[in-house]
Design a protein around this motif. Structure first.
Motif, short mmCIF file in Angstrom:
data_model
loop_
_atom_site.label_atom_id
_atom_site.label_comp_id
_atom_site.label_asym_id
_atom_site.label_seq_id
_atom_site.Cartn_x
_atom_site.Cartn_y
_atom_site.Cartn_z
N PHE A 65 36.37 45.00 54.82
CA PHE A 65 37.78 45.07 55.18
C PHE A 65 38.50 43.77 54.80
O PHE A 65 39.59 43.78 54.24
N ARG A 66 37.86 42.61 55.12
CA ARG A 66 38.47 41.32 54.77
C ARG A 66 38.65 41.19 53.26
O ARG A 66 39.67 40.70 52.79
N GLN A 67 37.66 41.65 52.49
CA GLN A 67 37.78 41.58 51.03
C GLN A 67 38.93 42.44 50.54
O GLN A 67 39.66 42.04 49.63
N ASN A 74 46.52 39.41 46.92
CA ASN A 74 46.58 38.91 45.55
C ASN A 74 47.08 39.96 44.56
O ASN A 74 47.27 39.66 43.39
N LYS A 75 47.28 41.16 45.02
CA LYS A 75 47.67 42.26 44.14
C LYS A 75 49.03 42.00 43.49
O LYS A 75 49.21 42.25 42.30
N LEU A 78 48.67 39.48 40.68
CA LEU A 78 47.98 40.09 39.55
C LEU A 78 48.93 41.02 38.78
O LEU A 78 48.98 40.98 37.54
N LEU A 79 49.68 41.84 39.50
CA LEU A 79 50.62 42.74 38.83
C LEU A 79 51.72 41.95 38.11
O LEU A 79 52.16 42.33 37.02
N GLU A 80 52.16 40.85 38.71
CA GLU A 80 53.19 40.00 38.07
C GLU A 80 52.66 39.44 36.75
O GLU A 80 53.36 39.43 35.73
#
Length: 105
Positions: A65-67, A74-75, A78-80
Motif C-alpha cells: 500500500f505504501r509503495q 510521483n505520478k 512522471l506524466l508531466e
C-alpha cells in the motif's frame, strides 16, 4: 429350473493421486459410485504460528500500500515529464500532413 444368481457387483476403491480422496468405481460401468474427500490438513500447527503469519501478511499488505501511495504521488511528475518529451518531439517533427496507410500504396 435353474436358479438365477445375481451378478456380482465388483467395486474398486481407488485413492485420488491429486487430493487423496477415496473414490469408489463400479467395474461394470466405469462410473463413480461414491467420493469420500480426504481429511483436511492443518495449515498451522499452533495458534502462535498462525498469528505470526497473519502479522507478516498484514506487514506485506501495508508495504504494498505504501509503495502504491508513493507511486501515486510521483505520478503527476512522471506524466508531466512524458508530456514535455512528447511536446518536444512534436515540435521537432517536420510540418505537413501526416502519412496514412493508404497514402503509401
Amino acid at each position: 429350473m435353474a436358479k438365477q444368481t445375481k451378478p456380482s457387483v465388483e467395486v474398486f476403491e481407488v485413492p485420488c493421486p491429486d487430493c487423496g480422496a477415496m473414490i469408489k468405481i463400479d467395474a461394470a460401468t466405469g462410473h463413480v459410485i461414491s467420493h469420500t474427500p480426504a481429511p483436511r490438513k492443518r495449515t498451522f500447527e499452533d495458534l502462535e504460528t498462525a498469528a505470526k503469519a497473519m502479522r507478516e501478511r498484514d506487514e506485506r499488505a501495508e508495504s504494498i500500500f505504501r509503495q502504491s501511495v508513493d507511486a501515486e504521488k510521483n505520478k503527476a511528475d512522471l506524466l508531466e515529464k512524458k508530456f514535455a518529451e512528447a511536446l518536444r518531439k512534436a515540435k521537432d517533427a517536420p510540418e505537413g500532413k501526416p502519412l496514412r496507410e493508404f497514402d503509401l500504396d
